[in-house]
Design a protein around this motif. Structure first.
Motif, short mmCIF file in Angstrom:
data_model
loop_
_atom_site.label_atom_id
_atom_site.label_comp_id
_atom_site.label_asym_id
_atom_site.label_seq_id
_atom_site.Cartn_x
_atom_site.Cartn_y
_atom_site.Cartn_z
N MET A 1 0.84 -1.21 0.00
CA MET A 1 0.00 0.00 0.00
C MET A 1 0.87 1.26 0.00
O MET A 1 0.55 2.26 -0.63
N ILE B 1 1.80 2.57 -3.30
CA ILE B 1 0.79 3.36 -4.01
C ILE B 1 0.75 4.78 -3.50
O ILE B 1 0.66 5.73 -4.28
N ILE C 1 -4.03 1.37 -11.65
CA ILE C 1 -3.10 0.59 -10.84
C ILE C 1 -3.86 -0.31 -9.87
O ILE C 1 -3.55 -1.48 -9.71
N ILE C 2 -4.90 0.26 -9.25
CA ILE C 2 -5.64 -0.52 -8.27
C ILE C 2 -6.32 -1.72 -8.92
O ILE C 2 -6.45 -2.78 -8.32
N PRO D 1 -3.70 -6.33 -10.47
CA PRO D 1 -3.06 -7.02 -9.34
C PRO D 1 -1.55 -7.06 -9.47
O PRO D 1 -0.85 -7.12 -8.46
N LEU E 1 -0.53 -3.94 -7.85
CA LEU E 1 -0.97 -3.82 -6.47
C LEU E 1 -0.24 -4.80 -5.56
O LEU E 1 0.13 -4.47 -4.44
N TYR E 2 -0.04 -6.05 -6.07
CA TYR E 2 0.63 -7.06 -5.25
C TYR E 2 1.91 -7.48 -5.95
O TYR E 2 1.88 -8.37 -6.80
#
Lengths: 318, 551
Positions: A1, A4, A308-309, A312, A315-316
């Motif tokens: 997180m 981001i 981006i969200i 995956p 995000l990961y």
């Protein structure tokens, strides 16, 4: 997180830089226009002395960088100064109109985005069918007509002939919400017709692009229904381009509505900027331009973050 | 696992006179020409052939599925007594995933990147109404455990990109099993994997087929792999059955010439003896460390390549083989260390090298398709380096292009005006070789040049490279993960693991014991044509691990 948040921070910083450069360009650009407010107000017959005196009163005699810095300092505090034309507070002048513009844009977006996405997904699902062709023809025709033409056609049908909607979108601060929506429906519809094609085509193309992927074939071989293949397997991977096109069109809804506002006599920001350019009312033009630029930056930033969200991989990380 | 041992011989799949057409430029061309297949419950059928033989198309047809642009034009596909072609689309769809499941070649591409593994696993049973989501998830974890995936309780909650290729291939096998189908189609499930991973996936597949008495069609171009897996083998070519027989019979006594030629492929050995070592190596890499950004890839790499020698660099994907090539060519300047050419230090960045330095090191890539400009004719593709490096023009250039085409055994009059799209895979790779030769280098880096080719074609390329080496005394740096290729062509071998050189020496010394531990693992993981190889290897490894545990 944390990654981001860092990314958002970076993008925000770049956005601010862009805004600053935009403010410079706007300021310089207006400076190079022939004539100034003093000339505009006093007219052709003004004597050099009276012009000089008037300029001094307006602060136009100061060198360019002094005026720019003064203006920038005020803008940072939310104070855009006063309109040179009518001496009213610009922030107050813009405030209501900006709210009006946003209201119209939001209304148009609420109508157009779901319609565009649904049409696009269905077109991908039944591609090359009669439906697909009809949707393509209709949306492409609507985008091909000039906005004012669509606006007048809608007025002709819905105001003149059917008499359902008003042809003037005249709202004031105390208009109740429902009446406001009702009055604004025709301009919103005009805007919808203009923006739907772009978003719908991108949705369709992005999804169809993915249909040859091995994972889509895999979903078919798992015996998934066609609708599920499109909605669950293709759509999530097609979101990034779709989001970006939606963002560009939303920005257009806020920034590019001048003509529609003029046709429907809607008290929005677009009309204000046109009037102010005519009057050489620089502070107002500058403030409006800055707000438009800010809108673009903010919407594109939102699109980036959403892209981006929804991915995956971003995000990961591994 | 031979057919004799099977007691349950109930017929499951019977394909008769299958014809499939594919559409090219609005014309329907037959790609499968009347194929018969029968398969009993619990049996594994190996479908083998080169690319374009129609293996995958037949495999998919066993599910009643034709890829976009293809259609099943004739024949019957009886599955469990029902002809799939008589069913409605909806009924066929309802069987997929439940009765017949599919395992694709590239699990990495066949898993949806947007969803977690467990979501994709449970999708089939939940959407078909076989299980509730909770039951399906629990079953998934159970299957992951049985397939010996690491952290089976949590691995399902990862996204595909967070899981390695070998694990993904297992997860895909688990997904195929989610509804306990009667038949699974394995379409080259291990082709994209390293040998050390391949052996694990092979064992996994064999075990589950036994555990669940599932029938399977195993599609591959690798004979040694199919020998371990199948009860019987069908050899295909140009959409027709060449030969079919039980595995042991097929291996020991192939009838058709084509089958024999497939069997013989691995016999190629480099002919000439190695030349005498020159005092100064052609290329020397000294204590090189390299990194992509902050990620270190190479650690203290040192090796030499001498004139006229073929040095093979072997290792799994990610071991740094190609990175070493990028350092030599100057595409990736090293963090530390130096590259010498004929004793002279080369500037680390290719942009700082002279044209002549650039000319002397040429590359040939794995994907000939993407390494050639599709919009240029062969004349321009080969002509460009002639003009660029050697300043050739006009008639002289044209003559040299023809000479080069002759060297790579392509008829100049026939080929010189063609586009790359008008060539076969093997011809494209030959063209890449000609382009490299055009610069008149002494040293060519071959990066997995035969990996994307069928065995027969690959063999042709190896023979060509070998001949050119003798004629022009070239040095090759031959990057590959295929140890059979190394055996065929290398003089010296460098074994890499995780960016380090674990062993290097002459081919003989590296390939004969005592081995480094990793070389041993690598060598023993290469499947052999012997159908008992897998059992034997597993047995040996078990002994080894018991021994080492005992110590």
């Amino acid at each position: 997180m944390g990654k981001i948040l860092k990314l958002i921070g970076q993008r925000l910083a770049i956005g601010l830089l862009v805004l600053w450069i935009v403010s410079l360009i706007i300021f310089a650009g207006l400076e190079f226009l022939p004539g100034d407010l003093a000339q505009e107000i006093l007219g052709q017959s003004a004597t050099p002395e009276s012009l000089a005196a008037f300029r001094k009163e307006l602060g136009l005699d100061q060198p360019m960088h002094t005026r720019y810095l003064g203006w920038l300092g005020g803008a940072l505090k939310g104070d855009f100064g006063v309109s040179l034309a009518n001496q009213r507070e610009i922030s107050e002048l813009i405030g209501i109109r900006f709210a009006n513009t946003i209201f119209l844009a939001v209304l148009a977006a609420i109508i157009s985005v779901p319609i565009a996405l649904t049409l696009g997904i269905l077109a991908a699902l039944y591609r090359n069918s009669l439906y697909d062709r009809m949707v393509n023809i209709l949306t492409l025709s609507s985008i091909s007509f000039p906005e004012f033409f669509i606006a007048y056609i809608l007025i002709y049908i819905f105001s003149v002939n059917l008499d359902i909607f008003p042809s003037l979108a005249n709202v004031s601060a105390d208009t109740p919400l429902w009446e406001r929506i009702y009055t604004c429906l025709l301009p919103a519809l005009t805007l919808t017709l203009v923006v739907v094609a772009h978003m719908m085509r991108m949705t369709r193309a992005s999804i169809i692009n993915l249909l040859a992927s091995p994972y889509i074939e895999m979903a078919n071989l798992k015996g998934m229904k066609k609708a599920r293949v499109i909605l669950y397997h293709a759509l999530p991977n097609a979101l990034a381009p779709i989001i970006n096109v939606v963002a560009i069109n939303l920005a257009y809804l806020i920034v590019g509505v001048v003509i529609v506002e003029v046709v429907f006599v809607y008290p929005g920001l677009g009309q204000l900027i046109v009037d102010s350019v005519q009057k050489r009312d620089m502070p107002v033009v500058q403030a409006c331009s800055l707000i438009f630029a800010g809108t673009y930056v903010l919407l594109n930033l939102t699109a980036d973050i959403l892209s981006i969200i929804t991915n995956p991989r971003m995000l990961y990380p591994k | 696992m031979t057919t004799e041992e099977k007691t349950d011989s109930e017929l499951l799949l019977e394909i008769k006179g299958l014809r499939i057409e594919g559409q090219t430029d609005d014309v329907w061309v037959q790609i499968v020409k009347g194929v018969d297949v029968t398969l009993n419950r619990g049996e594994i059928l190996g479908l083998i052939g080169e690319s374009g033989a129609g293996k995958s198309t037949i495999g998919l047809a066993a599910m009643g599925y034709a890829q976009p642009g293809c259609r099943i034009s004739a024949g019957e596909i009886f599955f469990d007594g029902v002809d799939l072609r008589d069913l409605r689309h909806r009924e066929r769809r309802a069987m997929r995933g439940i009765k017949i499941a599919y395992v694709a070649q590239s699990a990495a591409a066949s898993f949806n990147p947007a969803h977690k593994l467990i979501d994709q696993f449970s999708e089939t049973p939940v959407q078909h109404g076989v299980n509730t989501r909770e039951e399906a998830d629990a079953d998934g974890i159970d299957l992951f455990t049985r397939l010996q995936m690491p952290n089976p309780d949590t691995i399902g909650f990862r996204y595909p990109h967070q899981v390695s290729g070998g694990q993904l291939q297992r997860a895909m096998t688990a997904m195929a099993l989610s509804c306990r189908p009667d038949l699974i189609i394995f379409d080259e499930p291990t082709t994209a994997l390293d040998v050390t991973t391949q052996i694990e996936v092979l064992v996994t597949i064999r075990d589950i087929v036994e555990q669940f008495n599932t029938a399977a069609i195993y599609i591959t171009h690798d004979l040694a792999v199919v020998a371990q897996m199948a009860d019987k083998i069908t050899v295909l070519r140009y959409g027709e059955v060449v030969e079919e027989a039980a595995t042991r019979l097929m291996l020991s006594d192939p009838q058709e010439n084509y089958t024999k030629s497939l069997w013989a492929v691995r016999s190629f050995r480099k002919t000439a003896d190695v030349p005498d070592l020159e005092p100064v190596p052609l290329c020397k890499v000294e204590n090189v460390d390299a990194a992509y950004g902050d990620v270190p890839v190479l650690h203290d790499i040192t090796f030499e390549i001498h004139k006229g020698y073929t040095v093979a660099i072997v290792g799994e994907s990610g071991s740094g083989k190609s990175t070493a090539a990028r350092v030599i060519t100057g595409l990736l300047p090293p963090k530390q260390g130096q590259v010498f050419y004929k004793g002279e230090a080369l500037p680390p960045d290719y942009r700082r090298r002279t044209k002549d330095q650039l000319r002397q090191v040429q590359m040939i890539y794995q994907m000939a398709d993407t390494a050639l400009n599709p919009r240029q004719r062969i004349r321009d593709i080969i002509g460009r380096p002639l003009t660029f490096y050697l300043g050739m023009k006009g008639k002289k250039k044209e003559a040299r292009i023809r000479e080069l085409l002759n060297m790579i055994e392509l008829e100049p009059n026939d080929f010189i005006g063609r586009f790359p799209g008008e060539l076969s895979g093997g011809q494209k790779q030959r063209l890449c070789i000609a382009r490299a030769l055009a610069a008149e280098p002494e040293f060519i880096i071959c990066d997995e040049v035969t990996s994307a080719l069928d065995q027969l074609v690959a063999e042709g390329i190896l023979r060509l490279l070998d001949r050119l080496q003798q004629e022009l005394s070239l040095a090759y740096m031959f990057i590959t993960h295929d140890l059979a290729t190394v055996r065929a062509i290398a003089d010296r071998v460098i074994v890499m693991l995780q960016g380090k050189i674990v062993e290097q020496g002459s081919k003989l010394s590296v390939f004969s014991p005592p081995h480094h531990e990793y070389t041993e693992l690598l060598l023993s993981s290469v499947p052999e044509m012997d159908p008992d190889w897998l059992d034997r290897t597993l047995e040996e490894r078990k002994h080894l691990s018991i021994k080492s545990a005992g110590q």
